[in-house]
Design an enzyme around this catalytic site. Structure first.
Site, PDB file in Angstrom:
ATOM      1  N   GLY B  71      45.249  45.498  47.564  1.00  0.00           N
ATOM      2  CA  GLY B  71      45.891  46.799  47.458  1.00  0.00           C
ATOM      3  C   GLY B  71      45.861  47.584  48.761  1.00  0.00           C
ATOM      4  O   GLY B  71      46.845  48.222  49.141  1.00  0.00           O
ATOM      5  N   THR B  72      44.725  47.548  49.447  1.00  0.00           N
ATOM      6  CA  THR B  72      44.611  48.299  50.690  1.00  0.00           C
ATOM      7  C   THR B  72      45.655  47.840  51.704  1.00  0.00           C
ATOM      8  O   THR B  72      46.339  48.658  52.325  1.00  0.00           O
ATOM      9  CB  THR B  72      43.181  48.128  51.267  1.00  0.00           C
ATOM     10  OG1 THR B  72      42.266  48.788  50.391  1.00  0.00           O
ATOM     11  CG2 THR B  72      43.063  48.739  52.655  1.00  0.00           C
ATOM     12  N   ASN B 151      43.240  56.893  40.180  1.00  0.00           N
ATOM     13  CA  ASN B 151      42.141  55.971  39.922  1.00  0.00           C
ATOM     14  C   ASN B 151      40.878  56.653  39.421  1.00  0.00           C
ATOM     15  O   ASN B 151      40.019  56.019  38.830  1.00  0.00           O
ATOM     16  CB  ASN B 151      41.830  55.164  41.187  1.00  0.00           C
ATOM     17  CG  ASN B 151      41.594  56.041  42.400  1.00  0.00           C
ATOM     18  OD1 ASN B 151      42.346  56.984  42.650  1.00  0.00           O
ATOM     19  ND2 ASN B 151      40.547  55.761  43.140  1.00  0.00           N
ATOM     20  N   GLN B 179      46.370  51.101  39.619  1.00  0.00           N
ATOM     21  CA  GLN B 179      45.713  51.387  38.333  1.00  0.00           C
ATOM     22  C   GLN B 179      46.678  51.359  37.162  1.00  0.00           C
ATOM     23  O   GLN B 179      46.253  51.418  36.009  1.00  0.00           O
ATOM     24  CB  GLN B 179      45.003  52.750  38.382  1.00  0.00           C
ATOM     25  CG  GLN B 179      43.869  52.829  39.395  1.00  0.00           C
ATOM     26  CD  GLN B 179      42.656  51.982  39.012  1.00  0.00           C
ATOM     27  OE1 GLN B 179      42.526  51.517  37.870  1.00  0.00           O
ATOM     28  NE2 GLN B 179      41.761  51.763  39.969  1.00  0.00           N
ATOM     29  N   SER B 199      47.376  45.246  42.759  1.00  0.00           N
ATOM     30  CA  SER B 199      46.207  44.504  43.212  1.00  0.00           C
ATOM     31  C   SER B 199      45.747  43.552  42.112  1.00  0.00           C
ATOM     32  O   SER B 199      45.792  43.882  40.929  1.00  0.00           O
ATOM     33  CB  SER B 199      45.091  45.494  43.558  1.00  0.00           C
ATOM     34  OG  SER B 199      43.849  44.841  43.594  1.00  0.00           O
ATOM     35  N   HIS B 201      42.570  42.104  41.694  1.00  0.00           N
ATOM     36  CA  HIS B 201      41.217  42.181  41.130  1.00  0.00           C
ATOM     37  C   HIS B 201      41.040  43.350  40.162  1.00  0.00           C
ATOM     38  O   HIS B 201      39.993  43.476  39.533  1.00  0.00           O
ATOM     39  CB  HIS B 201      40.149  42.196  42.232  1.00  0.00           C
ATOM     40  CG  HIS B 201      39.954  43.506  42.915  1.00  0.00           C
ATOM     41  ND1 HIS B 201      38.953  44.374  42.582  1.00  0.00           N
ATOM     42  CD2 HIS B 201      40.627  44.088  43.926  1.00  0.00           C
ATOM     43  CE1 HIS B 201      39.008  45.444  43.372  1.00  0.00           C
ATOM     44  NE2 HIS B 201      40.020  45.294  44.195  1.00  0.00           N
ATOM     45  N   THR B 237      48.676  31.873  56.697  1.00  0.00           N
ATOM     46  CA  THR B 237      48.769  30.841  55.658  1.00  0.00           C
ATOM     47  C   THR B 237      48.507  31.471  54.297  1.00  0.00           C
ATOM     48  O   THR B 237      47.529  32.197  54.121  1.00  0.00           O
ATOM     49  CB  THR B 237      47.764  29.711  55.942  1.00  0.00           C
ATOM     50  OG1 THR B 237      48.082  29.142  57.203  1.00  0.00           O
ATOM     51  CG2 THR B 237      47.842  28.627  54.873  1.00  0.00           C
ATOM     52  N   CYS B 325      35.498  52.887  46.577  1.00  0.00           N
ATOM     53  CA  CYS B 325      35.785  52.489  47.949  1.00  0.00           C
ATOM     54  C   CYS B 325      35.261  53.457  48.983  1.00  0.00           C
ATOM     55  O   CYS B 325      35.488  53.280  50.163  1.00  0.00           O
ATOM     56  CB  CYS B 325      37.267  52.283  48.130  1.00  0.00           C
ATOM     57  SG  CYS B 325      37.854  50.955  47.092  1.00  0.00           S
TER      58      CYS B 325
END
Lengths: 379, 380
Positions: B71-72, B151, B179, B199, B201, B237, B325
């Site tokens: 996401g970042t 979030n 979110q 994102s 995760h 890659t 974060c």
């Protein structure tokens, strides 16, 4: 199926996959969270960092985990350039670097930086004296790869490091993606400030890598956010990937010890058979990296040979998997002054410690047969 | 005591199905997708399929999906990338005071590059106003970046209405949907967004995966340079197994969406009801009916975040004071400060609980019981 394209990517070690899945399952916390699930993840991350530092013989705080080689190279190059542009805006690199270095430098040219792309000799070697001669008051960065990904040429990074040390104002970055685990390169006292390593080239996982950044090296981040990785690389840490990367680092270094002779033996066998094949000329310089041999078969289209060999179960490549702009011509070989007949007919065979002598023999036989068949057809 | 994880907005456990889908890729499909041979083509097929399925999940075209390391990176690519590529059209960017740090810090970087940034405020309910956006818009606005779901509070932002406002304006519209993705039905045309971040995760996929949706024709400057991957917008890659895992997580999220929405809404009610039963003094931050079911942010008057979190953790309950974060430090939340004003008690006595895969009705109730006794003890 015999895989001889280990410079493009490698098959992950089973142990690497195991640690990835185990950590994914057991340590799913966010290392930045302060509760125990987060703290357990943070401790494991710290342990991985310690182990990586130990394996590379550097300090923990000098390790920045990244998403791979491209990000490592970009972070080093753009990071130095943007953080030190007040001091100077000149960068020295070579014309046979990986696209992630060359394109990063070109991007910086667009921002007003000037870049010297040093030429190489016919073996693909950068001349350290030319590096020194190119240094000006404005120079903030030298970026030279250790092992060239197409030819296997080993650059004189030790000598360049000695030169770099005499100019404390500039930084020296080494793209070590192809060399790590195959050709040792000590970091301590080397004059190297930054060093890129990629996971998937050493039987680790794609999407993992690390950048060594010598203590005190100030980098401008590529990404802004939560301030993870000493604020050099924001974003929730890829803990499972990181632990698996450290496992790969350890295993490849062990193999480097144990498998060195095996790799050299295979290369020697390959070399001698290629040398005897009359249509083939070997481009790689003798005595360089133990895992890469680049050849040209003038008059044959490389894709045709690759296709024919793959039908026989052998997988090799033309050039870097990352650069397929101009169909056939290899920019690296062209930079070495090779004629187009050679630079447009190049093939790369790249080995891993896991290949076997009989696979090499099989390949030599398959190549010989293929060339024979085509020669007959072409009359 | 059994640990109970109520911090799914920080990160989520990987779904066993996801690991199962990744394993064969890790073991067998190790080729470089850029290689022309069999090994490469196999890897390429995996990415193509994932791109198709993920594009479908937001009603986009597969060409419009750029895989990132999370996401970042996607937020940075969207905010910095579009602003820099379009700076000759204007140097004004609109975002909000309640964005994730990936967006806020990217915006601060743009300020240093000479951009003017408008940070839209929010009222005490934590909702960005469509009218405020409308009046902040200027001829030289090149980008609007507003998150779909906050979030920390879980407040759903009026993205669709904002999309309507922006329809007649040339500025690009980016939404950080990290979110929202997986919990809300997202249609990029319906929302009229040009860029959207998601994102892996946060939806039970592996870490280090994400994507940026980029509507065809949107101009961005890449953050990184190198090979031709992701049509040069994100070289490097491809993380093939990670992308496969993300795909599986998306499939699972889409398949069970309404079921999960219902389940999490139920968890939230169970949690709040238990607190009420135990006579806990609390206020839900934001408008409860306008939050996603998985997140609830609660202020406990007379307490303090640090003491709460330490005691929750000792009792085995994992929750958070807001965004994870901010790297370990417990600073007053910038989101709650924007809602209530700096120095308001609620900025230092509020906790975010977020539900997900690790929860059952029983363990949510059990957690609420532990929370209740801690709060009642501390608030005395």
């Amino acid at each position: 199926m015999i895989y001889l394209d280990n410079s493009a990517t490698t098959k992950p070690y089973q142990e690497v996959i195991d640690s990835f899945t185990q950590v994914s399952e057991k340590y799913y916390g966010n290392p930045s969270s302060i509760h125990r699930t987060g703290a357990a993840a943070e401790r494991l991350l710290w342990r991985a960092r310690q182990q990586a530092a130990e394996l590379l013989d550097v300090k923990e705080e000098e390790i920045v985990f990244t998403s791979g080689g491209t990000e490592g190279n970009n972070t080093a190059i753009k990071g130095i350039a943007l953080a030190h542009q007040k001091r100077g805006r000149h960068i020295i690199t070579s014309c046979i670097e990986h696209p992630s270095v060359l394109e990063a430098c070109r991007g910086l040219e667009g921002l007003g930086f000037s870049v010297t792309y040093l030429p190489v000799n016919h073996q693909g070697l950068v001349d350290p004296a030319a590096v020194e001669a190119a240094i000006t008051e404005e120079t903030i960065l030298i970026s030279i790869m250790h092992v060239n990904n197409e030819l296997g040429t080993i650059q004189p990074v030790e000598e360049i490091g000695k030169i770099a040390k005499q100019y404390p104002k500039l930084h020296f970055h080494v793209d070590h993606v192809q060399g790590f685990g195959k050709v040792p390169m000590p970091l301590t006292n080397s004059g190297i400030d930054l060093c890129t390593i990629s996971g998937h080239k050493i039987h680790g996982l794609k999407g993992t890598g690390l950048l060594y950044a010598k203590k005190g090296t100030h980098l401008f981040p590529l990404m802004h956010g939560g301030g993870q990785e000493q604020s050099i690389r924001s974003g929730t840490e890829n803990l499972a990937g990181t632990v698996s990367l450290v496992k790969a680092l350890r295993l490849i270094l062990e193999e480097q010890q144990k498998g060195k002779q095996h790799l050299l033996d295979m290369k020697e066998r390959l070399w001698s058979c290629l040398d005897k094949t009359k249509q083939v000329s070997i481009n790689s310089p003798a005595g360089h990296a133990p895992h890469i041999i680049n050849i040209s078969v003038p008059g044959f289209k490389p894709e045709v040979l690759i296709h024919a060999l793959s039908e026989k179960g052998y997988y090799i490549s033309t050039k870097s998997a990352c650069s397929s702009k101009n169909e056939d011509v290899s920019a690296v070989l062209a930079a070495c002054g090779m004629p187009e007949s050679k630079s447009s007919s190049a093939l790369r065979i790249s080995l891993s410690y896991h290949n076997q002598q009989r696979e090499i023999e099989g390949f030599c036989k398959a190549l010989g047969e293929t060339l024979h068949q085509f020669s007959e057809v072409m009359g | 005591m059994e640990p109970i994880y109520l911090d799914h907005a920080a990160t989520t456990p990987v779904h066993p199905e996801v690991t199962k889908a990744m394993l064969p890729v890790l073991q067998e499909v190790f080729g470089n997708p850029s290689s022309v041979h069999h090994f490469g083509r196999k890897a390429r097929q995996i990415i193509d399929e994932a791109r198709r399925i993920i594009a479908g999940s937001i009603h986009a075209n597969e060409k419009e999906i750029v895989f990132t390391s999370g996401g970042t990176e996607a937020d940075n690519l969207a905010v910095v990338g579009t602003a820099m590529a379009n700076r000759d059209r204007g140097m004004h960017v609109i975002t909000t005071q309640i964005e994730h740090h990936a967006t806020l810090h990217a915006a601060e970087y743009l300020e240093k590059q000479g951009f003017e940034i408008t940070y839209l405020p929010v009222g005490s309910e934590g909702k960005v106003s469509v009218e405020e956006l409308e009046s902040a818009l200027r001829d030289d606005t090149v980008l609007v970046s507003i998150m779909a779901v906050n979030n920390e509070t879980g407040m759903v932002q009026p993205i669709k209405e904002m999309g309507k406002v922006l329809k007649g304006h040339p500025a690009y519209f980016h939404t950080d949907a990290v979110q929202a993705y997986g919990l809300m039905d997202i249609n990029v045309d319906d929302w009229n967004v040009d860029l959207l971040t998601a994102s892996s995760h946060k939806i039970n996929g592996p870490k280090a995966g994400g994507f940026l949706y980029m509507r065809e024709g949107v101009q961005v400057s890449a953050l990184q340079y190198g090979g031709q991957q992701e049509r040069k917008r994100r070289p490097g890659t491809e993380n093939v197994s990670g992308i496969k895992g993300f795909q599986r997580a998306v499939e699972l999220a889409v398949e069970n969406r309404s079921e999960r929405q219902q389940k999490y809404a139920d968890f939230k009610q169970t949690f709040l009801q238990k607190l009420r039963q135990e006579n806990v003094q609390f206020v839900v931050n934001g408008i409860e009916t306008e939050t996603v079911p998985a997140i609830v942010n609660i202020s406990f008057p007379g307490t303090n975040v640090e003491a709460l979190l330490t005691n929750f953790d000792l009792s085995g309950v994992a929750a958070s004071s807001g965004s994870a974060c901010t790297a370990g430090s417990i600073e007053p939340s910038h989101v709650l400060s924007a809602m209530f004003g700096k120095g308001d008690d609620r900025t230092i006595n509020s906790i975010r609980f977020s539900f997900g895969l690790a929860n059952t009705k029983d363990n949510v109730e059990e957690a609420a019981g532990r929370v209740a006794s801690i709060v009642n003890r501390l608030a005395e």
